[in-house]
Write an enzyme that holds these catalytic residues in place. Structure first.
Site, short mmCIF file in Angstrom:
data_model
loop_
_atom_site.label_atom_id
_atom_site.label_comp_id
_atom_site.label_asym_id
_atom_site.label_seq_id
_atom_site.Cartn_x
_atom_site.Cartn_y
_atom_site.Cartn_z
N HIS A 152 -6.92 -48.05 -21.31
CA HIS A 152 -5.70 -48.86 -21.36
C HIS A 152 -4.60 -48.09 -20.63
CE1 HIS A 152 -2.96 -51.92 -23.01
NE2 HIS A 152 -2.08 -50.93 -23.00
N CYS A 153 -4.05 -48.72 -19.59
CA CYS A 153 -3.07 -48.04 -18.75
C CYS A 153 -1.66 -48.52 -19.09
CB CYS A 153 -3.37 -48.29 -17.27
SG CYS A 153 -2.23 -47.47 -16.14
#
Length: 359
Positions: A152-153
């Site tokens: 998850h960025c």
């Protein structure tokens, strides 16, 4: 205490802060380069035109890939990986893990699953109530199971996975090109302002700061881009790089690697003319993946050698399935049973080998 949905909305709003920050930096860099550098600082008309053309080309590709990475919804498991209603109710009622696993094993009998938990059990998400496909993981930030989840960025406020991993790689690539181009073309004017060869104007601050920002982002993006290129070449996700996937025969960090060329094509597709464009060309559906079973899988069929009655019968484990036999990315396959009868010169022994091969 505030209701849960209010806290959730606040959390989602705050999650956009890194994206807004990047957008503001990009907008300022556009103004600083086009207006302050090209229009007010560079004296040569030809140099202005050349710089503007290449700048806008890199800018468009960078923004396009960044947009696709942010707004492409992560892919989720299909309905076939959900437990039927009766079995789901039975699973919830069961208190013993052994009984719950029996239910999952029955439900997963016809699913294309090769990976397991560390204990060898079926991977199941209690929150999403789905059997996890291979390489699928639950993202706590997105609150969903994501196919081939990488990470998850926060800089894109999205999960990077099967549906947008190519876009994320291109985003890193074009952001690196964007920063390198700015740093390289601004350098000479940065030196001139620094050594007072150019008069102090309002453009001085923008040019000096533009070089520092571009150089700083170059260093950080280069390391991240190099790491993800290495992952693509190995056909691994970030999660798999830190924790090797567990197959029926044990953990194997190279279980999904098919060779460098095929690993690249798995992410970017077969048609090279689309590799550099942020359009979806990745192979497969994200639910099943070709795997290289480097160890003997006890759940695969065996090859039986049947000698004379007075000799013992020996079961020889079948060799691991090749990548083409391993449900390759949804390609239609079928096998023909081929029976070969081998007789020795004396005719005293007949060995029958039954094996499968692709037609």
């Amino acid at each position: 205490m505030a209701p849960t949905h209010v806290l959730r909305c606040c959390q989602r709003g705050l999650a956009w802060i890194p994206v807004i920050f990047i957008a503001l930096v990009v907008c300022w860099s556009y103004y600083a380069y086009v207006v302050e550098l090209c229009i007010f600082t560079i004296p040569s008309i030809a140099e202005k035109i050349i710089y503007m053309v290449f700048f806008h080309l890199s800018f468009v590709m960078f923004v396009w890939s960044y947009w696709k990475t942010i707004f492409t919804r992560p892919a989720n498991p299909s309905k076939e990986f959900c437990l039927p209603k009766a079995e789901k109710e039975q699973y919830v009622k069961e208190e013993r893990p052994e009984s719950q696993q029996e239910i999952l094993w029955r439900a997963a009998a016809n699913l294309p699953l090769y990976t397991r938990t560390g204990a060898g059990a079926i991977r199941y998400c209690d929150r999403c109530q789905v059997i996890k496909p291979d390489r699928c993981h639950h993202c706590s930030a997105c609150d969903m199971c994501v196919l081939k989840m990488d990470h998850h960025c926060p800089w894109v406020n999205n999960c990077v996975g099967f549906s947008n991993y190519k876009f994320f790689i291109l985003f890193l690539c074009y952001s690196l090109v964007y920063c390198l181009f700015i740093a390289a073309t601004v350098l000479q004017y940065f030196i001139k302002f620094w050594t007072n060869e150019l008069p102090d104007t309002h453009a001085k601050f923008h040019v000096l700061f533009l070089f520092f920002v571009a150089a700083m982002f170059c260093i950080s993006i280069l390391s991240l881009f190099s790491y993800h290129l290495w992952l693509v070449g190995k056909n691994r996700s970030t999660i798999e790089a830190f924790r090797a996937p567990v197959f029926r025969t044990g953990s194997d960090k190279n279980g999904f690697s098919l060779g460098f060329g095929k690993n690249i094509a798995h992410v970017f597709g077969d048609q090279k003319k689309f590799w550099l464009l942020p359009i979806f060309t990745s192979q497969g559906d994200g639910l099943k993946f070709p795997s290289r079973l480097v160890n003997i899988d006890p759940e695969q069929p065996t090859v039986s050698l049947q000698p004379e009655a007075n000799k013992s019968i020996e079961d020889v484990p079948a060799s691991p399935l090749s990548e083409s036999q391993n449900h390759l990315l949804g390609n239609e396959q079928h096998a023909n049973n081929v029976t070969e009868h081998l007789e020795n010169d004396t005719g005293s022994e007949t060995i029958t080998i039954i094996m499968e091969r692709e037609s």
